[in-house]
Structure formats: C-alpha cells, structure tokens
Design an enzyme around this catalytic site. Structure first.
Site, PDB file in Angstrom:
ATOM      1  N   ASP A 222      25.453  72.047  93.661  1.00 35.61           N
ATOM      2  CA  ASP A 222      26.427  73.133  93.787  1.00 35.61           C
ATOM      3  C   ASP A 222      25.737  74.490  93.718  1.00 35.61           C
ATOM      4  O   ASP A 222      26.025  75.393  94.508  1.00 35.61           O
ATOM      5  CB  ASP A 222      27.461  73.037  92.666  1.00 35.61           C
ATOM      6  CG  ASP A 222      28.404  71.854  92.825  1.00 35.61           C
ATOM      7  OD1 ASP A 222      28.176  71.030  93.728  1.00 35.61           O
ATOM      8  OD2 ASP A 222      29.358  71.751  92.046  1.00 35.61           O
TER       9      ASP A 222
ATOM     10  N   GLY B 226      32.107  68.363  94.269  1.00 37.49           N
ATOM     11  CA  GLY B 226      32.353  67.014  94.739  1.00 37.49           C
ATOM     12  C   GLY B 226      33.794  66.584  94.503  1.00 37.49           C
ATOM     13  O   GLY B 226      34.434  66.987  93.533  1.00 37.49           O
ATOM     14  N   SER B 227      34.327  65.776  95.405  1.00 36.36           N
ATOM     15  CA  SER B 227      35.652  65.191  95.192  1.00 36.36           C
ATOM     16  C   SER B 227      35.566  64.155  94.079  1.00 36.36           C
ATOM     17  O   SER B 227      34.487  63.714  93.679  1.00 36.36           O
ATOM     18  CB  SER B 227      36.156  64.553  96.483  1.00 36.36           C
ATOM     19  OG  SER B 227      36.345  65.543  97.482  1.00 36.36           O
ATOM     20  N   GLY B 228      36.722  63.760  93.574  1.00 33.41           N
ATOM     21  CA  GLY B 228      36.764  62.813  92.470  1.00 33.41           C
ATOM     22  C   GLY B 228      37.129  63.443  91.148  1.00 33.41           C
ATOM     23  O   GLY B 228      37.310  62.747  90.153  1.00 33.41           O
ATOM     24  N   HIS B 229      37.266  64.798  91.138  1.00 30.35           N
ATOM     25  CA  HIS B 229      37.611  65.507  89.907  1.00 30.35           C
ATOM     26  C   HIS B 229      39.012  66.098  89.978  1.00 30.35           C
ATOM     27  O   HIS B 229      39.344  66.990  89.212  1.00 30.35           O
ATOM     28  CB  HIS B 229      36.606  66.627  89.644  1.00 30.35           C
ATOM     29  CG  HIS B 229      35.191  66.174  89.619  1.00 30.35           C
ATOM     30  ND1 HIS B 229      34.739  65.182  88.764  1.00 30.35           N
ATOM     31  CD2 HIS B 229      34.102  66.570  90.340  1.00 30.35           C
ATOM     32  CE1 HIS B 229      33.439  64.996  88.965  1.00 30.35           C
ATOM     33  NE2 HIS B 229      33.035  65.814  89.922  1.00 30.35           N
TER      34      HIS B 229
ATOM     35  N   HIS C  60      30.481  63.083  85.901  1.00 31.49           N
ATOM     36  CA  HIS C  60      30.021  62.138  86.919  1.00 31.49           C
ATOM     37  C   HIS C  60      29.549  60.827  86.285  1.00 31.49           C
ATOM     38  O   HIS C  60      28.975  59.983  86.953  1.00 31.49           O
ATOM     39  CB  HIS C  60      28.851  62.725  87.715  1.00 31.49           C
ATOM     40  CG  HIS C  60      29.143  64.054  88.308  1.00 31.49           C
ATOM     41  ND1 HIS C  60      28.785  65.236  87.705  1.00 31.49           N
ATOM     42  CD2 HIS C  60      29.780  64.389  89.464  1.00 31.49           C
ATOM     43  CE1 HIS C  60      29.174  66.258  88.460  1.00 31.49           C
ATOM     44  NE2 HIS C  60      29.787  65.772  89.523  1.00 31.49           N
TER      45      HIS C  60
ATOM     46  N   LYS D  48      30.216  75.471  89.321  1.00 35.99           N
ATOM     47  CA  LYS D  48      29.863  74.643  88.171  1.00 35.99           C
ATOM     48  C   LYS D  48      28.358  74.391  88.185  1.00 35.99           C
ATOM     49  O   LYS D  48      27.754  74.231  89.247  1.00 35.99           O
ATOM     50  CB  LYS D  48      30.609  73.312  88.204  1.00 35.99           C
ATOM     51  CG  LYS D  48      32.123  73.455  88.179  1.00 35.99           C
ATOM     52  CD  LYS D  48      32.818  72.133  87.976  1.00 35.99           C
ATOM     53  CE  LYS D  48      32.451  71.060  88.985  1.00 35.99           C
ATOM     54  NZ  LYS D  48      32.702  71.469  90.384  1.00 35.99           N
TER      55      LYS D  48
END
Length: 330
Positions: free
Chosen positions: A109, A53-56, A218, A104
């Site tokens: 995922d 996911g984006s945001g990391h 998250h 991960k």
C-alpha cells in the site's frame, strides 16, 4: 471450502457488482476497481481517497460517501490496489481543493500510494498523504515495516472526512488525520484462522482451544499464542497492551471491532469487559462503536482501538456521515 462465491478469480468483481446494485448513491467502476461517491467532485471540498486489499469489508469502499471518503480503491483479496486505480480515483474526485490519500502501513500500500501521488501530481493534482500505523502488537510483520495499520483507519477516515465536508483546507485535513493516527492504538485477537478464496483452507494453523494475541488483519502472527481465555481475560490483556503504549490523559473513543465471523452478541459482551477495564484504569470514555468494520474475511476474533480525543475531535466524529457502513446525523 464453503464460501458463497462463484470462483475465486471473480470474488472482488462480483462483490463490486453487488455493491453497485445495492448503493445507487455510489459510482462503482467494476473493471477499473474504483468506488466513488456519485456527487463527486464536490466544489470547494478536499477529497479523501483510501484503499487496500479486499477482504476487510466494509473497509474501505463501505466508507465512501458524504462525511467520509470520496473514493476507495479495492485491490484483490489481501493485495494492494495498483497506482493506476489510485490516480483514476483521485482524478475523479478532485475539485481543485486537493486530495488526501489515507494509507494503511503495509509495504505494498505504501509503495503504490507513493507512486500514485507522484503520478497524480504530474497530472496537476495537489496530493497529501497520511500513514495509519496504530497496531501495538508487533513492530515489524510479514507485510509491514513498522507498525501495522488497523482499526484507527476508521477514526482517521471519519474525522478527516468530516473536516473536509466542512470545507477545511488540505493542510488542515491532513493535520487532523495525522493527529488522530498519533492519538490511536489498537490490539487484535484471533480465535480462528482466516480462509482466503484462492487458498480455500486456513492460512495458518490455530489448533482448537488456542487463540493468537496480537494478530494482524491478514492473519500475520501476533505476540503469543495461549490456551483459550475468557472474554474478561482477553479484555484485560488487550486493553492493557493498548494503554501501556497510549497512556491517555484525556477521554478516549473506543472501537470494539469484529474480525468478520464473531457474532454481535459476543462483541457487545466483549465491549462490556473493555468498558470495565477502562473504568478500573480510570480512563474516561467519550464515544463507543461496536461492530464489524475492519475485518479479515471469515476470521473469528476482535480488535480494540482507543483514540485519545479533545472536544474538536469528538465534534468531528459526531458530524453527519452517510456511507453504506457508517451513517448518522443526516
């Protein structure tokens, strides 16, 4: 909501367009959400593909380049990429030497990369997978069966990427990646909640004057919530939690990682305390990296990752790397 965005629906696409403009050494497919090193496929080299996911950020797209990842697949914010992205990325970077998926340990995922591996193999690609599950804070969480994958992802991608750059075969690159994961443990701390663009407000309630010990990237709950602690106290708690599980009998590499909104001044100060604890526990430090590498949007906080190493792993860590977020030796 105070965010430097247009609308929540285009955050990932806008970020990828900006990345493409800043890094011509990458091929950024905004529509299909795939980031590839421009010189791929590299003849005779195993390709490394990761994503999440984006945001990391900078994880994972910021680690695409010589000496690290061949391609990355960014999903929507805190949402797994889909198998089609992964298959497209694998096909773009495969030179015939095989592809390693670095995954991960989050349910979406894991399932999507497993499906992508099956689809890629049907298309004639040779694929291996390594699962990163280094977090010692909790065993099962909102997103995970088993341990969460966090800071050790950087160690896995860098060391496996260096081995691939040297021409190691797929089985060897995968074995090294698994060894790094097995030798790594992490623990995270949140000082504030995280705000996603879609929600526009904190995703969980963390009152002023409190912190969450063992938080996930998250915003998943950790071990416990306590009144605010000093940097020294947090380092004692976090490092001891890692050492209780890792029990190193060799030197370690240290990652002091910011969650996205913690100033570098504070991270370096925290690193001083981490180094103090390790010295008091008679743990030898081989290498240290400090900065924002595996983040959680605007969360204030940090994580500590230790990886027990030998001469080979240190040599591969020191090997040249040239990516948007990590570069040395070239």
């Amino acid at each position: 909501m105070r965010m430097l965005i247009n609308v929540p629906e285009t955050v990932v696409a806008d970020g990828l367009r900006g990345m493409a403009a800043a890094h011509p050494e990458l091929v950024v497919d905004v529509e299909n959400r795939v980031v590839v090193r421009r010189d791929a496929p590299v003849a005779g080299q195993v390709a490394l593909v990761s994503g999440g996911g984006s945001g990391h950020e900078p994880l994972h797209a910021g680690f695409v380049g010589p000496g690290m990842l061949s391609a990355a697949c960014p999903g929507e914010v805190f949402t797994s990429p889909v198998p089609d992205q992964m298959v497209r990325a694998a096909a773009a970077v495969d030179s015939g030497a095989g592809v390693l998926f670095v995954v991960k340990n989050y349910t979406g995922d894991v399932l999507n990369f497993e499906m992508a591996a099956e689809l890629a193999e049907e298309e004639g690609l040779r694929v291996a997978q390594v699962l990163v599950d280094d977090d010692v804070a909790v065993t099962d969480s909102l997103y995970t069966a088993g341990r969460r994958g966090t800071g050790a992802t950087l160690f896995v991608e860098k060391i496996a990427g260096a081995a691939a750059q040297e021409g190691a075969p797929l089985d060897r690159v995968a074995e090294l990646a698994r060894r790094v994961n097995t030798s790594s443990r992490s623990f995270g701390v949140a000082l504030t909640s995280v705000t996603t663009p879609a929600k526009g407000s904190p995703t969980f309630d963390l009152p002023p004057g409190e912190l969450e010990l063992g938080i996930g990237i998250h915003g998943e709950p950790g071990r416990e919530r306590r009144p605010m602690m000093t940097s020294r106290e947090i380092a004692d708690f976090a490092v001891d939690a890692v050492l209780a599980d890792l029990k190193p009998n060799a030197p370690v590499m240290v990652l002091v990682n910011g969650m996205g909104a913690t100033p570098l001044l504070e991270l370096y100060g925290f690193n001083a305390e981490v180094q103090r604890v390790l010295s008091e526990r008679r743990v030898v430090v081989a290498r240290t990296l400090v900065g924002n590498y595996v983040t959680s949007l605007d969360m204030a906080g940090c994580s500590v990752t230790l990886c027990q190493v030998d001469e080979e792993l240190v040599r591969l860590w020191d090997a040249p790397v040239e990516t948007p977020a990590l570069r040395w030796g070239r």
